[in-house]
Design a protein around this motif. Structure first.
Motif, mmCIF file in Angstrom:
data_model
loop_
_atom_site.group_PDB
_atom_site.id
_atom_site.type_symbol
_atom_site.label_atom_id
_atom_site.label_comp_id
_atom_site.label_asym_id
_atom_site.label_seq_id
_atom_site.Cartn_x
_atom_site.Cartn_y
_atom_site.Cartn_z
ATOM 1 N N ILE A 1 9.044 3.258 5.411
ATOM 2 C CA ILE A 1 8.718 2.285 4.360
ATOM 3 C C ILE A 1 9.473 2.624 3.076
ATOM 4 O O ILE A 1 10.023 1.736 2.418
ATOM 5 C CB ILE A 1 7.199 2.242 4.108
ATOM 6 C CG1 ILE A 1 6.473 1.676 5.325
ATOM 7 C CG2 ILE A 1 6.877 1.411 2.869
ATOM 8 C CD1 ILE A 1 4.969 1.834 5.270
ATOM 9 N N ALA A 2 9.516 3.899 2.715
ATOM 10 C CA ALA A 2 10.242 4.316 1.506
ATOM 11 C C ALA A 2 11.730 3.998 1.626
ATOM 12 O O ALA A 2 12.357 3.560 0.652
ATOM 13 C CB ALA A 2 10.039 5.809 1.261
ATOM 14 N N ALA A 3 12.295 4.193 2.817
ATOM 15 C CA ALA A 3 13.715 3.882 3.018
ATOM 16 C C ALA A 3 13.978 2.390 2.829
ATOM 17 O O ALA A 3 14.988 1.998 2.231
ATOM 18 C CB ALA A 3 14.159 4.333 4.408
ATOM 19 N N VAL A 4 13.065 1.560 3.304
ATOM 20 C CA VAL A 4 13.221 0.111 3.114
ATOM 21 C C VAL A 4 13.112 -0.231 1.629
ATOM 22 O O VAL A 4 13.896 -1.042 1.119
ATOM 23 C CB VAL A 4 12.180 -0.671 3.948
ATOM 24 C CG1 VAL A 4 12.179 -2.152 3.582
ATOM 25 C CG2 VAL A 4 12.440 -0.498 5.426
ATOM 26 N N ILE A 5 12.171 0.397 0.927
ATOM 27 C CA ILE A 5 12.038 0.137 -0.512
ATOM 28 C C ILE A 5 13.326 0.507 -1.237
ATOM 29 O O ILE A 5 13.817 -0.264 -2.066
ATOM 30 C CB ILE A 5 10.830 0.915 -1.097
ATOM 31 C CG1 ILE A 5 9.520 0.315 -0.586
ATOM 32 C CG2 ILE A 5 10.860 0.905 -2.627
ATOM 33 C CD1 ILE A 5 8.294 1.153 -0.915
ATOM 34 N N VAL A 6 13.878 1.667 -0.924
ATOM 35 C CA VAL A 6 15.130 2.089 -1.563
ATOM 36 C C VAL A 6 16.263 1.147 -1.186
ATOM 37 O O VAL A 6 17.082 0.768 -2.023
ATOM 38 C CB VAL A 6 15.464 3.550 -1.181
ATOM 39 C CG1 VAL A 6 16.864 3.934 -1.634
ATOM 40 C CG2 VAL A 6 14.438 4.504 -1.774
ATOM 41 N N TYR A 7 16.306 0.743 0.086
ATOM 42 C CA TYR A 7 17.368 -0.156 0.558
ATOM 43 C C TYR A 7 17.338 -1.504 -0.164
ATOM 44 O O TYR A 7 18.371 -2.052 -0.505
ATOM 45 C CB TYR A 7 17.221 -0.360 2.072
ATOM 46 C CG TYR A 7 18.144 -1.409 2.607
ATOM 47 C CD1 TYR A 7 19.494 -1.157 2.752
ATOM 48 C CD2 TYR A 7 17.663 -2.671 2.941
ATOM 49 C CE1 TYR A 7 20.348 -2.129 3.224
ATOM 50 C CE2 TYR A 7 18.508 -3.646 3.416
ATOM 51 C CZ TYR A 7 19.849 -3.377 3.555
ATOM 52 O OH TYR A 7 20.689 -4.332 4.014
ATOM 53 N N VAL A 8 16.142 -2.049 -0.408
ATOM 54 C CA VAL A 8 16.037 -3.362 -1.041
ATOM 55 C C VAL A 8 16.422 -3.301 -2.511
ATOM 56 O O VAL A 8 16.732 -4.316 -3.102
ATOM 57 C CB VAL A 8 14.614 -3.944 -0.898
ATOM 58 C CG1 VAL A 8 14.611 -5.439 -1.097
ATOM 59 C CG2 VAL A 8 13.976 -3.641 0.409
ATOM 60 N N GLN A 9 16.396 -2.138 -3.083
ATOM 61 C CA GLN A 9 16.795 -1.890 -4.470
ATOM 62 C C GLN A 9 16.057 -2.747 -5.494
ATOM 63 O O GLN A 9 16.665 -3.534 -6.222
ATOM 64 C CB GLN A 9 18.304 -2.073 -4.634
ATOM 65 C CG GLN A 9 19.108 -1.085 -3.849
ATOM 66 C CD GLN A 9 20.603 -1.304 -4.015
ATOM 67 O OE1 GLN A 9 21.041 -2.342 -4.499
ATOM 68 N NE2 GLN A 9 21.374 -0.323 -3.615
ATOM 69 N N PRO A 10 14.728 -2.567 -5.570
ATOM 70 C CA PRO A 10 14.012 -3.256 -6.644
ATOM 71 C C PRO A 10 14.386 -2.600 -7.969
ATOM 72 O O PRO A 10 15.087 -1.585 -7.973
ATOM 73 C CB PRO A 10 12.544 -3.020 -6.293
ATOM 74 C CG PRO A 10 12.548 -1.746 -5.533
ATOM 75 C CD PRO A 10 13.854 -1.727 -4.775
#
Length: 110
Positions: A49-58
């Motif tokens: 989940i953290a990797a997806v958050i970082v990937y989406v770059q909010p």
């Protein structure tokens, strides 16, 4: 194209982890294995989940806030989940209060 492939990889990992979780923690019968693997599974799923958050770059402040929030949430999830020796089912305490004292399925003491 690379971004789309990465999201497909994240989705595949997440689906595999969900299937594994169901097979191990909902259908499994080896309580000792469930207790041993629950913290590892919880940490690994939150890393995805953290990797997806970082990937989406909010926005950076939001990203750091979400990532910082995940650390205590992960610890509380691990702490509030217990596995029953009697029936093997997982029990969770509501709202991350103290760990459950009896099984929510068979009512035996945990």
């Amino acid at each position: 194209m690379m971004q789309q492939n990465l999201m497909i990889i994240f989705a595949a990992i997440w689906l595999a982890m969900a299937a594994g979780s169901y097979m191990l923690f909902q259908r499994g019968t080896d309580v000792a294995r469930m207790r041993r693997l629950w913290p590892i599974y919880t940490i690994a799923s939150n890393i995805v989940i953290a990797a997806v958050i970082v990937y989406v770059q909010p926005p950076v402040a939001m990203m750091l806030g979400l990532l910082a929030f995940m650390v205590p949430l992960t610890w509380l999830t691990i702490r509030s989940t217990k596995f029953c020796d009697g029936c093997g089912n997982p029990s969770r305490s509501p709202f991350f209060m103290k760990p459950p004292e009896k099984c929510s399925h068979c009512q035996k003491k945990l």
